[in-house]
Design a protein around this motif. Structure first.
Motif, mmCIF file in Angstrom:
data_model
loop_
_atom_site.group_PDB
_atom_site.id
_atom_site.type_symbol
_atom_site.label_atom_id
_atom_site.label_comp_id
_atom_site.label_asym_id
_atom_site.label_seq_id
_atom_site.Cartn_x
_atom_site.Cartn_y
_atom_site.Cartn_z
ATOM 1 N N LEU A 191 -8.044 -1.992 4.978
ATOM 2 C CA LEU A 191 -7.119 -1.189 4.188
ATOM 3 C C LEU A 191 -6.933 0.209 4.769
ATOM 4 O O LEU A 191 -6.070 0.956 4.322
ATOM 5 C CB LEU A 191 -7.618 -1.068 2.744
ATOM 6 C CG LEU A 191 -7.767 -2.375 1.968
ATOM 7 C CD1 LEU A 191 -8.369 -2.131 0.607
ATOM 8 C CD2 LEU A 191 -6.421 -3.059 1.822
ATOM 9 N N GLY A 192 -7.793 0.539 5.741
ATOM 10 C CA GLY A 192 -7.678 1.867 6.356
ATOM 11 C C GLY A 192 -7.958 2.986 5.375
ATOM 12 O O GLY A 192 -7.327 4.049 5.419
ATOM 13 N N LEU A 193 -8.900 2.765 4.472
ATOM 14 C CA LEU A 193 -9.200 3.795 3.481
ATOM 15 C C LEU A 193 -9.857 4.996 4.149
ATOM 16 O O LEU A 193 -10.550 4.858 5.154
ATOM 17 C CB LEU A 193 -10.132 3.245 2.400
ATOM 18 C CG LEU A 193 -9.595 2.085 1.572
ATOM 19 C CD1 LEU A 193 -10.575 1.738 0.469
ATOM 20 C CD2 LEU A 193 -8.237 2.427 0.982
ATOM 21 N N PHE A 194 -9.618 6.143 3.607
ATOM 22 C CA PHE A 194 -10.288 7.350 4.096
ATOM 23 C C PHE A 194 -10.624 8.246 2.920
ATOM 24 O O PHE A 194 -10.058 8.119 1.835
ATOM 25 C CB PHE A 194 -9.412 8.090 5.108
ATOM 26 C CG PHE A 194 -8.096 8.561 4.542
ATOM 27 C CD1 PHE A 194 -8.019 9.779 3.866
ATOM 28 C CD2 PHE A 194 -6.940 7.789 4.671
ATOM 29 C CE1 PHE A 194 -6.821 10.210 3.341
ATOM 30 C CE2 PHE A 194 -5.733 8.218 4.144
ATOM 31 C CZ PHE A 194 -5.675 9.430 3.478
ATOM 32 N N ARG A 195 -11.589 9.130 3.161
ATOM 33 C CA ARG A 195 -11.979 10.068 2.116
ATOM 34 C C ARG A 195 -11.494 11.439 2.527
ATOM 35 O O ARG A 195 -11.577 11.820 3.690
ATOM 36 C CB ARG A 195 -13.497 10.074 1.987
ATOM 37 C CG ARG A 195 -14.063 11.073 0.995
ATOM 38 C CD ARG A 195 -15.587 11.063 1.103
ATOM 39 N NE ARG A 195 -16.233 11.924 0.122
ATOM 40 C CZ ARG A 195 -16.441 13.215 0.290
ATOM 41 N NH1 ARG A 195 -16.014 13.821 1.373
ATOM 42 N NH2 ARG A 195 -17.073 13.913 -0.641
ATOM 43 N N TYR A 196 -10.944 12.187 1.579
ATOM 44 C CA TYR A 196 -10.474 13.533 1.909
ATOM 45 C C TYR A 196 -11.015 14.523 0.907
ATOM 46 O O TYR A 196 -11.443 14.171 -0.183
ATOM 47 C CB TYR A 196 -8.949 13.586 1.932
ATOM 48 C CG TYR A 196 -8.302 13.258 0.607
ATOM 49 C CD1 TYR A 196 -7.864 11.968 0.339
ATOM 50 C CD2 TYR A 196 -8.145 14.230 -0.382
ATOM 51 C CE1 TYR A 196 -7.297 11.656 -0.873
ATOM 52 C CE2 TYR A 196 -7.572 13.921 -1.593
ATOM 53 C CZ TYR A 196 -7.146 12.631 -1.836
ATOM 54 O OH TYR A 196 -6.589 12.323 -3.039
ATOM 55 N N GLU A 239 -5.835 19.555 2.318
ATOM 56 C CA GLU A 239 -6.722 18.436 2.067
ATOM 57 C C GLU A 239 -6.991 17.792 3.424
ATOM 58 O O GLU A 239 -6.062 17.430 4.141
ATOM 59 C CB GLU A 239 -6.060 17.418 1.162
ATOM 60 C CG GLU A 239 -5.502 18.031 -0.083
ATOM 61 C CD GLU A 239 -6.053 17.427 -1.334
ATOM 62 O OE1 GLU A 239 -5.543 16.395 -1.737
ATOM 63 O OE2 GLU A 239 -7.030 17.986 -1.892
ATOM 64 N N PRO A 262 0.841 -1.196 0.000
ATOM 65 C CA PRO A 262 0.000 0.000 0.000
ATOM 66 C C PRO A 262 0.873 1.240 0.000
ATOM 67 O O PRO A 262 1.975 1.234 0.545
ATOM 68 C CB PRO A 262 -0.776 -0.132 1.303
ATOM 69 C CG PRO A 262 0.059 -0.989 2.175
ATOM 70 C CD PRO A 262 0.819 -1.911 1.270
ATOM 71 N N ILE A 263 0.406 2.291 -0.645
ATOM 72 C CA ILE A 263 1.132 3.559 -0.622
ATOM 73 C C ILE A 263 0.318 4.523 0.218
ATOM 74 O O ILE A 263 -0.850 4.790 -0.086
ATOM 75 C CB ILE A 263 1.316 4.101 -2.047
ATOM 76 C CG1 ILE A 263 2.067 3.082 -2.891
ATOM 77 C CG2 ILE A 263 2.037 5.437 -2.015
ATOM 78 C CD1 ILE A 263 2.107 3.410 -4.360
ATOM 79 N N LEU A 264 0.914 5.020 1.262
ATOM 80 C CA LEU A 264 0.194 5.850 2.220
ATOM 81 C C LEU A 264 -0.396 7.080 1.529
ATOM 82 O O LEU A 264 0.299 7.808 0.838
ATOM 83 C CB LEU A 264 1.154 6.283 3.334
ATOM 84 C CG LEU A 264 0.468 6.653 4.665
ATOM 85 C CD1 LEU A 264 -0.268 5.438 5.221
ATOM 86 C CD2 LEU A 264 1.494 7.166 5.654
ATOM 87 N N GLY A 265 -1.691 7.273 1.734
ATOM 88 C CA GLY A 265 -2.343 8.461 1.196
ATOM 89 C C GLY A 265 -2.777 8.324 -0.246
ATOM 90 O O GLY A 265 -3.346 9.242 -0.817
ATOM 91 N N GLU A 266 -2.462 7.199 -0.850
ATOM 92 C CA GLU A 266 -2.846 7.017 -2.245
ATOM 93 C C GLU A 266 -3.522 5.673 -2.419
ATOM 94 O O GLU A 266 -3.646 4.901 -1.477
ATOM 95 C CB GLU A 266 -1.600 7.051 -3.145
ATOM 96 C CG GLU A 266 -1.003 8.419 -3.283
ATOM 97 C CD GLU A 266 0.235 8.390 -4.155
ATOM 98 O OE1 GLU A 266 0.206 7.673 -5.170
ATOM 99 O OE2 GLU A 266 1.207 9.069 -3.814
ATOM 100 N N ILE A 267 -3.968 5.426 -3.638
ATOM 101 C CA ILE A 267 -4.513 4.112 -3.951
ATOM 102 C C ILE A 267 -3.543 3.437 -4.908
ATOM 103 O O ILE A 267 -3.281 3.938 -5.992
ATOM 104 C CB ILE A 267 -5.891 4.242 -4.634
ATOM 105 C CG1 ILE A 267 -6.915 4.851 -3.689
ATOM 106 C CG2 ILE A 267 -6.363 2.896 -5.145
ATOM 107 C CD1 ILE A 267 -7.301 3.974 -2.522
ATOM 108 N N VAL A 312 -9.172 15.062 5.934
ATOM 109 C CA VAL A 312 -9.923 13.807 5.968
ATOM 110 C C VAL A 312 -11.351 14.103 6.401
ATOM 111 O O VAL A 312 -11.586 14.746 7.419
ATOM 112 C CB VAL A 312 -9.262 12.823 6.944
ATOM 113 C CG1 VAL A 312 -10.098 11.561 7.065
ATOM 114 C CG2 VAL A 312 -7.854 12.510 6.502
ATOM 115 N N VAL A 353 -13.616 8.440 7.698
ATOM 116 C CA VAL A 353 -12.677 7.345 7.905
ATOM 117 C C VAL A 353 -13.465 6.040 7.926
ATOM 118 O O VAL A 353 -14.703 6.045 7.880
ATOM 119 C CB VAL A 353 -11.882 7.508 9.219
ATOM 120 C CG1 VAL A 353 -10.953 8.701 9.116
ATOM 121 C CG2 VAL A 353 -12.808 7.638 10.403
#
Lengths: 399, 477
Positions: B365-370, B377, B296-301, B379, B382
């Motif tokens: 996956l700990g996805l979040f919307r920002y 930017e 996973p890349i932090l802050g990205e998909i 969040v 969560v």
């Protein structure tokens, strides 16, 4: 599952089989980048960093890449990212668009792609000066200045580089040898009569100096107390460009530097660009010094003379008449007399020499106004493009 | 780096991989590999992997960009570059190690299977890909070399066409209605609803419908619309628009299935590699590379990561283990495979995420919307009860063609002066104004008459227009 065999195309180490397919497109892209540098050149040279630098210095120019525009979503478009599990609402995860590149899902954000291009100061200056020339350069007697260094053909040689091979002459030499050898030579079994080393004729070239006219550029700068740091900076920027321009485009042009306050003196290039002075302003002193230099060393019959003066125009009232007279005289002997008035502030009224000089009727007088860093380059161009734009007599670039 | 790939050795590995892939049920086009050096690789990448492609400076730009990042070591070259064609063409870098090449080959078979079987790709005519692109290139080169046309003319049309190429009909499964059908549909729409009591009710007035409006139904294929309706265009200009449109259509399925496709290939390269019983040295190197790709890349998909996770989850949920997570080193069981193959055939990223990105997975996956708030930017949602739906919806909006605004031609004769009137189907996201301005300029260039686009900015109706006088914005109620 397909049963057909997988094909492996081996790597070919031969250069010729691996064409550099993107070369053309890269070239075109590079052209577009240079175009954009050209368009933004006044911004670039307003950057203080390049003024007074040595010419082989490499300047890294951050270039906003040539953008490919499409319809895309703007700032209020939300995104999704992967976190480490501890993300909390309200947490700042990046900078919004237009600030700094922040994280975002691929393909959604336009991104600000900058990349750096290495340009040497010389290259930059070539781009800048490519369509400029000293105006009205006349043929004078006793030419010394070499403006162009080219080659011209002179005769033929038996040896040379392949590019200079003269095919016609070589072929003729072969025919001649063939005719001459008919009676004595035993014919080759295959009937061919190949070229011999002696047949080959190469064009010979010698360097060619094109003498053009003598020219001298006289830089006159006001170094009085009223010229504060900003004004001096603008004036020096102007002269820096002029200096670079003359050195780049002409092989052997004389430069004379004159600094004046109430008195004028001839200074060296180093002093001119790096030393400050103070005192009142008597502009006529600078002009008279220039006239004196011309009288002593640069006779107008033999020399093309260009005089440029930068000042804030804050002259002693009583000196104006003498200044005008001297300016008229300068116009008489010079091919071009350019005056740049530096007025960074318009808050309060300062006396302006441009107004005084309005009385000059000589066609080879030209004035420009420089108010900001950004004006330096356009004014400079305006002065030197006069020949090409005869209708512009006075160009106020601040408009 | 001194290792040079030995083709005989690669062929041996390929045989084994192919056998495994076939055994697991993957169904592929014939495979073709080309061994290349990194300069060639960069070139292939710049031209989307195509062996032949028409020239345009934008490809030079992407080469320079790739090369810059490569030289600065920001990104290594990708392990795979594979194109949707039959035979499927992929490139192997000669400087890569054996383990990396074997991994690439296994990965490529995953893509190959996906290209052949996913419904989105059904219309891309894979067996003609290479020759179509070559033909396009030849045609465009012939215009460039034609002294009456020349490079600059071609370039300006291509610049404009590229700007609009993604404004196209995104659902190719829906057939476009013919003009006749459009008329009958318009009449049908205008007719009042059937009234069971029409004998006692007052008769409805016949509604007036304007059948002269053109187009009758909003048109999404912008380039084709301009090609067919701007009579000022010359034949070669029309041809350029066709070429650009066809290429965009070709790449559309790849845009629409990025996450699925990369996930699928990663899923199968892992399965295949694990079943090959690699020598330990290769196995370790494979694991290193594999983990680099699917991290996973932090802050990205990261599409490789997200895709693989979802495929793994499908396998777990629909497999024989009954919800227990199976060992990833084992190939999927029969039951799971059935579901996996079904999904790989019938979905695209949007439906894939909607159907299979479960709440639990979002949590894992700990996805979040920002969203942008002021300069930052921030969040907004969560992974919790309140956030799941929003996160999923936002993700769906951003994948594939979701990231491209929907814009359609509403009227080609607006104001009775051939102004082109477009409408942006606003979904809460505003257009980027700078970009809209420059894109409209391109559109104006192609259409030859003023162009107007209707959209919302900060919840207010607005008309953006471009004509001889330049760009303008107006309020619109």
């Amino acid at each position: 599952m397909s049963t057909s065999d997988t094909i492996f195309r081996p790597y070919s180490s031969s250069e010729s089989l691996r064409s550099d397919r993107s070369a053309g497109d890269r070239q075109r892209h590079r052209e577009k980048v240079l175009e954009s540098i050209r368009d933004n050149i006044s911004d670039l040279i307003a950057e203080e960093a390049i003024i007074g630098q040595s010419s082989d210095r490499i300047i890294k120019i951050p270039i906003r890449s040539i953008r490919e525009y499409r319809f895309i979503y703007g700032k209020n478009s939300p995104g999704v990212g992967a976190g480490d599990g501890n993300t909390e609402e309200g947490q700042v995860v990046g900078r919004a668009r237009g600030q700094e590149p922040g994280p975002g899902p691929a393909g959604n954000q336009p991104g600000i792609d900058y990349y750096e291009t290495d340009v040497t100061l010389d290259e930059l200056i070539n781009i800048m000066f490519e369509d400029l020339a000293l105006p009205d350069l006349e043929q004078k007697r006793l030419r010394q200045v070499l403006s162009e260094r080219t080659f011209k053909r002179r005769g033929y040689r038996q040896v040379g580089v392949h590019a200079h091979l003269d095919k016609k002459r070589s072929a003729r030499a072969r025919v001649r040898r063939k005719m001459a050898s008919k009676r004595v030579a035993v014919e080759r079994s295959d009937g061919r009569f190949p070229f011999h080393q002696d047949d080959l004729k190469y064009r010979h070239r010698v360097p060619d100096m094109k003498p053009s006219s003598n020219a001298v550029v006289i830089c006159i700068m006001d170094t009085s107390g009223s010229m504060d740091t900003m004004k001096k900076y603008l004036a020096r920027s102007f002269f820096f460009l002029l200096h670079r321009f003359v050195c780049t485009r002409y092989q052997n042009v004389d430069l004379v530097f004159i600094a004046h306050h109430t008195q004028a003196r001839e200074v060296t290039e180093e002093e001119f660009f790096h030393k400050g002075e103070s005192g009142g302003t008597m502009i006529s002193s600078g002009y008279n010094k220039a006239l004196e230099v011309i009288r002593d060393r640069y006779h107008p019959d033999h020399w093309n003379i260009y005089a440029f003066h930068c000042s804030d125009g804050d002259n002693f009232e009583s000196d104006n008449e003498a200044t005008l007279r001297a300016a008229d005289q300068l116009c008489e002997v010079c091919n071009l007399f350019g005056y740049g008035e530096i007025k960074p502030y318009t808050l309060h009224y300062e006396s302006s020499l441009i107004e005084v000089f309005e009385n000059i009727e000589a066609p080879n007088y030209q004035a420009v106004m420089i108010k900001r860093k950004e004006d330096v380059w356009p004014s400079f161009r305006a002065l030197l493009r006069r020949e090409r734009l005869p209708e512009t007599t006075t160009t106020d670039t601040s408009a | 780096m001194s290792t040079e790939l030995d083709i005989a050795e690669l062929r041996e590995w390929d045989e084994r991989i192919k056998e495994k892939a076939g055994g697991f049920g993957l169904e592929c086009y014939p495979q073709e590999y080309e061994i290349c050096d990194h300069f060639q690789m960069l070139s292939y990448m710049a031209y989307s992997g195509m062996p032949s492609h028409y020239p345009h400076w934008s490809y030079g730009k992407s080469y320079e960009k790739l090369k810059t990042t490569y030289d600065h070591g920001i990104s290594g070259l990708p392990y795979e570059m594979v194109i949707n064609s039959c035979p499927c063409i992929a490139y192997l870098m000669r400087d890569n190690s054996l383990a990396l090449s074997v991994l690439t080959m296994a990965h490529v078979y995953g893509h190959n299977d996906f290209f052949k079987n996913n419904f989105n790709f059904a219309q891309t005519r894979a067996e003609w890909t290479v020759s179509t692109f070559k033909l396009h290139a030849e045609r465009i080169r012939s215009y460039v070399e034609d002294p009456s046309i020349g490079r600059n003319e071609v370039e300006s049309v291509l610049d404009a066409a590229h700007a609009l190429s993604l404004q196209l009909n995104r659902n190719r499964a829906l057939r476009k209605r013919s003009p006749k059908e459009q008329i009958s549909a318009a009449v049908e729409r205008a007719r009042p609803a059937k009234d069971a009591f029409q004998t006692i009710h007052k008769r409805h007035e016949e509604p007036a419908i304007d059948l002269n409006k053109f187009p009758l139904e909003p048109e999404a294929d912008l380039l084709l619309f301009i090609r067919d309706n701007n009579r000022q265009l010359t034949d070669w200009q029309r041809d350029l628009l066709t070429v650009v449109h066809e290429e965009a259509e070709y790449f559309l399925p790849q845009i629409e299935t990025k996450i699925m496709n990369e996930g699928w290939a990663s899923f199968w390269h892992r399965t295949i590699m694990n079943s090959l019983e690699l020598p330990q040295k290769l196995q370790l190197e494979f694991l290193v590379h594999h983990n680099q790709v699917v991290r996973p890349i932090l802050g990205e998909i990261n599409p490789y990561h997200l895709g693989l996770k979802i495929w793994d989850d499908i396998r777990r949920r629909f497999g024989e283990t009954g919800g227990e997570a199976p060992a990833t080193s084992e190939p999927p069981d029969f039951k799971a495979r059935g579901k996996l193959f079904e999904v790989r055939e019938t979905d695209r990223d949007t439906s894939f995420i909607r159907r299979f990105l479960s709440d639990e997975l979002i949590e894992e996956l700990g996805l979040f919307r920002y969203q942008a708030r002021g300069k930052d930017e921030v969040v907004t949602h969560v992974a919790n009860e309140d956030g799941y739906d929003m996160i999923r919806k936002t993700l769906i909006d951003n994948v594939g063609m979701g990231a491209v605004p929907v814009i359609k031609v509403e009227d080609a004769d607006f104001g009775r002066n051939r102004t082109l009137y477009l409408k942006h189907y606003h979904d809460g996201r505003d257009l980027e104004l700078d970009f809209a301005e420059k894109t409209l300029e391109h559109l104006f260039f192609l259409w030859g008459r003023p162009v107007v686009i209707e959209t919302l900015m900060n919840n207010r109706g607005i008309l953006l227009s471009f004509d001889e006088e330049g760009f303008d914005t107006k309020k619109h109620s």
